[in-house]
Scaffold this motif. Structure first.
Motif, PDB file in Angstrom:
ATOM      1  N   LYS A  35      42.013  28.302  46.110  1.00  0.00           N
ATOM      2  CA  LYS A  35      40.953  28.808  45.243  1.00  0.00           C
ATOM      3  C   LYS A  35      40.331  30.073  45.807  1.00  0.00           C
ATOM      4  CE  LYS A  35      39.161  24.951  42.608  1.00  0.00           C
ATOM      5  NZ  LYS A  35      38.001  24.054  42.493  1.00  0.00           N
ATOM      6  N   LYS A  36      40.143  30.080  47.140  1.00  0.00           N
ATOM      7  CA  LYS A  36      39.590  31.278  47.779  1.00  0.00           C
ATOM      8  C   LYS A  36      40.473  32.480  47.504  1.00  0.00           C
ATOM      9  CE  LYS A  36      36.189  29.807  50.453  1.00  0.00           C
ATOM     10  NZ  LYS A  36      34.887  30.370  50.551  1.00  0.00           N
TER      11      LYS A  36
ATOM     12  N   ASP B  14      38.205  31.774  32.982  1.00  0.00           N
ATOM     13  CA  ASP B  14      38.095  32.792  34.023  1.00  0.00           C
ATOM     14  C   ASP B  14      38.118  34.191  33.423  1.00  0.00           C
ATOM     15  OD1 ASP B  14      37.941  30.864  35.867  1.00  0.00           O
ATOM     16  OD2 ASP B  14      39.899  31.207  36.785  1.00  0.00           O
TER      17      ASP B  14
ATOM     18  N   PRO C  69      31.979  35.801  38.201  1.00  0.00           N
ATOM     19  CA  PRO C  69      33.206  35.163  38.655  1.00  0.00           C
ATOM     20  C   PRO C  69      34.303  36.165  39.008  1.00  0.00           C
ATOM     21  CG  PRO C  69      32.959  34.890  36.282  1.00  0.00           C
ATOM     22  CD  PRO C  69      31.762  35.620  36.751  1.00  0.00           C
TER      23      PRO C  69
ATOM     24  N   GLU D 228      41.375  24.151  48.398  1.00  0.00           N
ATOM     25  CA  GLU D 228      40.214  25.035  48.496  1.00  0.00           C
ATOM     26  C   GLU D 228      40.639  26.431  48.948  1.00  0.00           C
ATOM     27  OE1 GLU D 228      37.130  24.688  47.637  1.00  0.00           O
ATOM     28  OE2 GLU D 228      37.196  22.593  47.025  1.00  0.00           O
TER      29      GLU D 228
ATOM     30  N   ALA E 229      43.966  25.426  42.398  1.00  0.00           N
ATOM     31  CA  ALA E 229      43.917  24.496  43.523  1.00  0.00           C
ATOM     32  C   ALA E 229      45.203  23.693  43.646  1.00  0.00           C
ATOM     33  CB  ALA E 229      42.734  23.552  43.350  1.00  0.00           C
TER      34      ALA E 229
ATOM     35  N   THR F  59      34.253  24.296  46.662  1.00  0.00           N
ATOM     36  CA  THR F  59      33.616  23.948  45.399  1.00  0.00           C
ATOM     37  C   THR F  59      32.770  22.711  45.644  1.00  0.00           C
ATOM     38  OG1 THR F  59      35.602  22.700  44.913  1.00  0.00           O
ATOM     39  CG2 THR F  59      35.367  24.837  43.863  1.00  0.00           C
TER      40      THR F  59
ATOM     41  N   ARG G 113      41.391  26.750  32.044  1.00  0.00           N
ATOM     42  CA  ARG G 113      40.812  27.398  33.206  1.00  0.00           C
ATOM     43  C   ARG G 113      41.042  28.916  33.174  1.00  0.00           C
ATOM     44  NH1 ARG G 113      38.908  25.917  38.285  1.00  0.00           N
ATOM     45  NH2 ARG G 113      37.931  27.835  38.954  1.00  0.00           N
TER      46      ARG G 113
ATOM     47  N   ASN H  54      41.988  32.950  44.870  1.00  0.00           N
ATOM     48  CA  ASN H  54      42.039  33.125  43.416  1.00  0.00           C
ATOM     49  C   ASN H  54      43.258  32.522  42.760  1.00  0.00           C
ATOM     50  OD1 ASN H  54      39.754  34.273  42.337  1.00  0.00           O
ATOM     51  ND2 ASN H  54      40.229  36.240  43.309  1.00  0.00           N
TER      52      ASN H  54
ATOM     53  N   ASN I 184      26.303  24.109  41.284  1.00  0.00           N
ATOM     54  CA  ASN I 184      27.013  24.644  42.429  1.00  0.00           C
ATOM     55  C   ASN I 184      26.109  24.511  43.650  1.00  0.00           C
ATOM     56  OD1 ASN I 184      28.963  26.268  43.874  1.00  0.00           O
ATOM     57  ND2 ASN I 184      29.531  27.040  41.862  1.00  0.00           N
TER      58      ASN I 184
ATOM     59  N   THR J  71      33.775  33.147  43.429  1.00  0.00           N
ATOM     60  CA  THR J  71      35.032  32.611  42.902  1.00  0.00           C
ATOM     61  C   THR J  71      34.800  31.237  42.296  1.00  0.00           C
ATOM     62  OG1 THR J  71      35.916  33.566  44.899  1.00  0.00           O
ATOM     63  CG2 THR J  71      37.442  32.369  43.501  1.00  0.00           C
ATOM     64  N   GLY J  72      35.346  31.017  41.148  1.00  0.00           N
ATOM     65  CA  GLY J  72      35.273  29.680  40.560  1.00  0.00           C
ATOM     66  C   GLY J  72      34.123  29.487  39.591  1.00  0.00           C
TER      67      GLY J  72
END
Lengths: 562, 562
Positions: A31-32, A165, A519, A28, A37, B243, A161, A34, A452, A484-485
């Motif tokens: 992901k924060k 994005d 995003p 996670e 994961a 997420t 992905r 960018n 979400n 994000t995501g």
């Protein structure tokens, strides 16, 4: 039957809890930042493995990962099952029909995108096996075949992905890249099945290599034709006669495990069976969104983190990191793939810039190379330093793909609001009476559509709101946030009859609220610019406010600027 | 680290595939026969275990369930993790606040429903330990405590399911039974934790019994107060910053595994930690429907079948079946629970018939007794025959509950259409132009709401349709079907402007379609009778046909019969 002692059960639970929590937490965090994961998950494993924890806290490390007794078997069993299920989902994402339908360009990209990097890897490994970390006993041919394969597989999930994005998934480039990557994935795995069959050190039966190759090709062929047809035929029957989605879930998992067992029996690894089964299952139109959602969620969030964290446990990533080997592997991998896929795209008629973009996208590796690396390591084909180099190569190529393509595709057509608004997210009469109430209401609706958490949307929007108030002139408010995501920008349009205060300069309450969630910075910039262009004129605002149906709204947003 | 050899991986995958497919298949078959799925799952395990497969196909049995090497450890690990996750979902179903809120009657039912069967079991086991299969070394006190506990836990999921099926869940009786069963579950598990702590044969640390008891009670207390509060506090944070639902899923699974590890450390079994964690997690209002749905689906359909099938592998159910012991256990179990819970209900002011109903509902056992049995067997407290007797008792009491209550509650108020119709399932303008088109459309809508497969609804309805056509007079059609496993009746009402032919006697096309899907014969009979009563009059049909909003429809259905 042999039973686990209470202490073993405790260690298994504790270890799995630690692995899962750290991997998911680090994932996670990545992901924060960018990043994918998987990067965080692998780093978590490296921290918990011999590299860090084993070095600095050997007592704790030995408690969590004992080397003797039944616990290592259980952990190995659990990670094996995890990777089997992960490959199932990877297979489900393969769209066979689009592979079979692909046009000339995609065919050229896939073929050239496999042949060139394979040739690079094969020649390099054949020339310098010792330098690259081949083990003593391994034949030069097998090692060269392995390296060729390891360099030629693209990571479909990562590629998908990245394209999403960047908003390129539905462009011509995106389509070409996706179907080529799928083909490469499929071809690469079958190739690897063959290599693994040739290694065959202590496999189930004493098959000849030829026997294994026939089993592998036969299984892949049967599963993707007859098997796929049978699954498609049986699935509605199961859905009609069992509780849903339980029956289908159990069917898919059992089938995957059975195919995995067969793959082991044939002399290659369980993951191959799972992948092919996934490809066959995913093809059936009867696989419902919600069924595959259950599989996807549990695999991505529980099984995959467990497996990726376990990669870091296999070896010491510090002592086995050989700079020269790693650089050579990364260099050859990038060169082969970008050149190969790029040349294919160019031959297929794309302009040079797009062709390079295709090469860059196809260059992203990921899980697959690491799985190949682990299997080769366990089968004794490669030494630890090569394994480390492959893992690092997979990470580096995944990380560089997105920024490289982004740099390349600057200046593409900018997004407009009217392309993004949807009838589901247009509300003519919001009921809330306060700014936060309105925002919560709109976030909830947007989150429901995007699958979400509304809290997250609301938190990001209000953090943004604290910095600058989003009230514009003429009774318009345009709150926004970068999320994000998100797969694509979301625009929610709502009207409040009485108006609520959004702190506009002209003091008027906002009656038209346009919530923009994006995003990335580019789409945010585009949409805000479009909103600014539209709502700077009072007539435009009035026209949008007068819209009582979605069609009228689009018409208003579509109006030419005077 | 110790690794599994390819042959081991093959066996693990093959065994899990076989267990899962057989268990789920047999479970679905049991459901078709209107029996609980767990019955089929256990029978599948008995067939695959030493009782049948081991006896008649020893070669195959030894291949699937080897007794030496690492495979048994892996299988034991996987089933342990499965039961841990199963207890997590069992815990999630516990509604703590409703326990704390429960009224006098429920309190009396829970207290008396635990104390009486516990006393019965305790006295009986204390008096005849050898006959009941206590092992040599076990103290009489511990065995008596175990038997008391084993007889006093009700199976919350089974009880809930039975009440739902009978449509009694929201009646006074249902509420009392549910909160009493929850309390009994919770109290029974804490009780069992203590008993297990006293057995303590080869546990992690050399705790004193007192130490274990303090740890168990302390853990339960802390988790259900501070822990529960912390979870409730942390959950929105996780939902907002990770997420969704991945972050929450991983959080819940990690927390469960960590609690399981702690429970093992404390000297009791992992499942206890998982259950208490589930109770604490399920309490949080922030646990979303979709998150718990993912957990629920994967656990009920993959982990639970694996675990329940594994019960049958523990012993030979033929040679270890002792008729006398089993009959005594069943007799005492039923007597104690029906008498205990029934007396509590009677004392709480219920009439005798309802009180007996409460006793019968609470008498249903299930998974819990079997888990206790396995743990006691593994800890060496009981012999195989007692284990078999407990499993059989759990099955028999679960099976007899529903028919017994049904026999008791004949003549309750019958259902009417207007209680069942909902605005989501009322469609003023169906678009399909044929009978099957209309049915498919309506089945799809009903299935979406019920989370079921539309094919299944449509298949059942058209099977019914083939027997008798569902067109009535005055342009009404009332297709219907009985759908096993539905939680409650579903009525979909649709209007077709032009009308479609449903084969009515008067030859008129149907413009008003009322699709009735019911879980059982009683509700089907009630709803069809109500429809017949309403639509026998032309004015009523016209009024319903004129309804353009849900309120008008209800008004039409509510109209008094002239």
């Amino acid at each position: 039957m042999n039973h686990l002692a209470p202490h073993d059960v405790m260690v298994v639970c504790l270890t799995l809890a630690t692995l899962l929590a750290s991997a998911k937490g680090a994932g996670e965090l990545a992901k924060k930042l960018n990043q994918p994961a998987v990067l965080g998950e692998i780093v978590a494993g490296i921290l918990l493995g011999p590299t860090i924890l084993g070095r600095y806290q050997p007592f704790l490390y030995d408690l969590l990962f004992p080397h003797t007794g039944p616990v290592p078997f259980v952990l190995d069993g659990v990670t094996t099952i995890s990777v089997v299920f992960f490959l199932l989902t990877a297979g489900i994402e393969i769209d066979l029909s689009s592979i079979f339908r692909q046009g000339k360009t995609a065919l050229l990209v896939s073929a050239s995108g496999i042949v060139i990097p394979f040739a690079f890897g094969f020649v390099l490994a054949g020339a310098f096996p010792r330098f690259l970390g081949a083990t003593e006993g391994t034949s030069r041919l097998i090692f060269a075949l392995f390296m060729g394969t390891a360099l030629s597989i693209s990571a479909l999930p990562v590629v998908a992905r990245i394209l999403m994005d960047l908003g390129l998934l539905r462009t011509e480039m995106g389509t070409v890249v996706m179907s080529s990557a799928m083909f490469d994935d499929l071809a690469g795995w079958i190739l690897f099945g063959l290599v693994l069959g040739m290694i065959n050190p202590n496999r189930t039966a004493d098959h000849h290599v030829g026997h294994t190759i026939i089993l592998v090709l036969g299984f892949a062929l049967l599963m993707l034709t007859v098997g796929r047809w049978l699954i498609h035929f049986v699935m509605p029957f199961i859905q009609a006669h069992t509780t849903w989605p339980g029956g289908v879930l159990a069917f898919i998992f059992s089938l995957t495990l059975a195919s995995a067992a067969f793959a082991e029996y044939a002399g290659i690894h369980a993951v191959f069976g799972a992948f092919i089964t996934g490809a066959a299952v995913g093809e059936s139109a009867h696989l419902r969104q919600r069924t595959s959602e259950h599989i996807h969620q549990i695999v991505t969030n529980v099984f995959a983190p467990l497996f990726f964290a376990s990669i870091g446990l296999h070896t010491n990533f510090a002592t086995n990191f050989k700079f020269a080997v790693t650089v050579v592997v990364i260099g050859v991998a990038c060169l082969g793939k970008i050149l190969g896929a790029g040349a294919g795209a160019r031959l297929g008629g794309m302009d040079t810039r797009t062709a390079i973009g295709v090469g860059l996208a196809m260059n992203a590796r990921g899980a697959m190379e690491m799985i190949l690396g682990i299997l080769a390591l366990q089968a004794g084909v490669i030494h630890e330093p090569m394994f480390v180099a492959l893992v690092v190569m997979a990470l580096v190529t995944s990380l560089m793909s997105a920024p490289a393509i982004r740099a390349l595709t600057r200046g593409k057509k900018s997004l407009t609001l009217k392309e993004i608004v949807t009838s589901e997210l247009f509300f003519t009469h919001l009921t809330a009476g306060s700014k936060n109430g309105v925002l919560v209401e709109m976030c909830e609706k947007a989150a429901a559509l995007a699958g979400n958490a509304p809290e997250r949307f609301f938190r990001l929007v209000s953090e943004r709101e604290r910095v600058t108030s989003s009230g514009w002139r003429f009774g318009v408010a345009v709150p926004y946030a970068r999320v994000t995501g998100l797969l694509h920008p979301i625009v929610t349009v709502g009207k409040v009859d009485k108006g609520v205060d959004f702190g506009a300069r002209d003091g008027r309450p906002a009656k038209l609220i346009v919530l923009i969630l994006t995003p990335n910075n580019q789409s945010q910039h585009d949409l805000l610019a479009d909103a600014g262009r539209l709502f700077s004129q009072k007539e435009m605002v009035d026209r949008a406010l007068a819209a009582n149906s979605f069609v009228e709204l689009v018409a208003a947003l579509n109006a030419p600027v005077k």
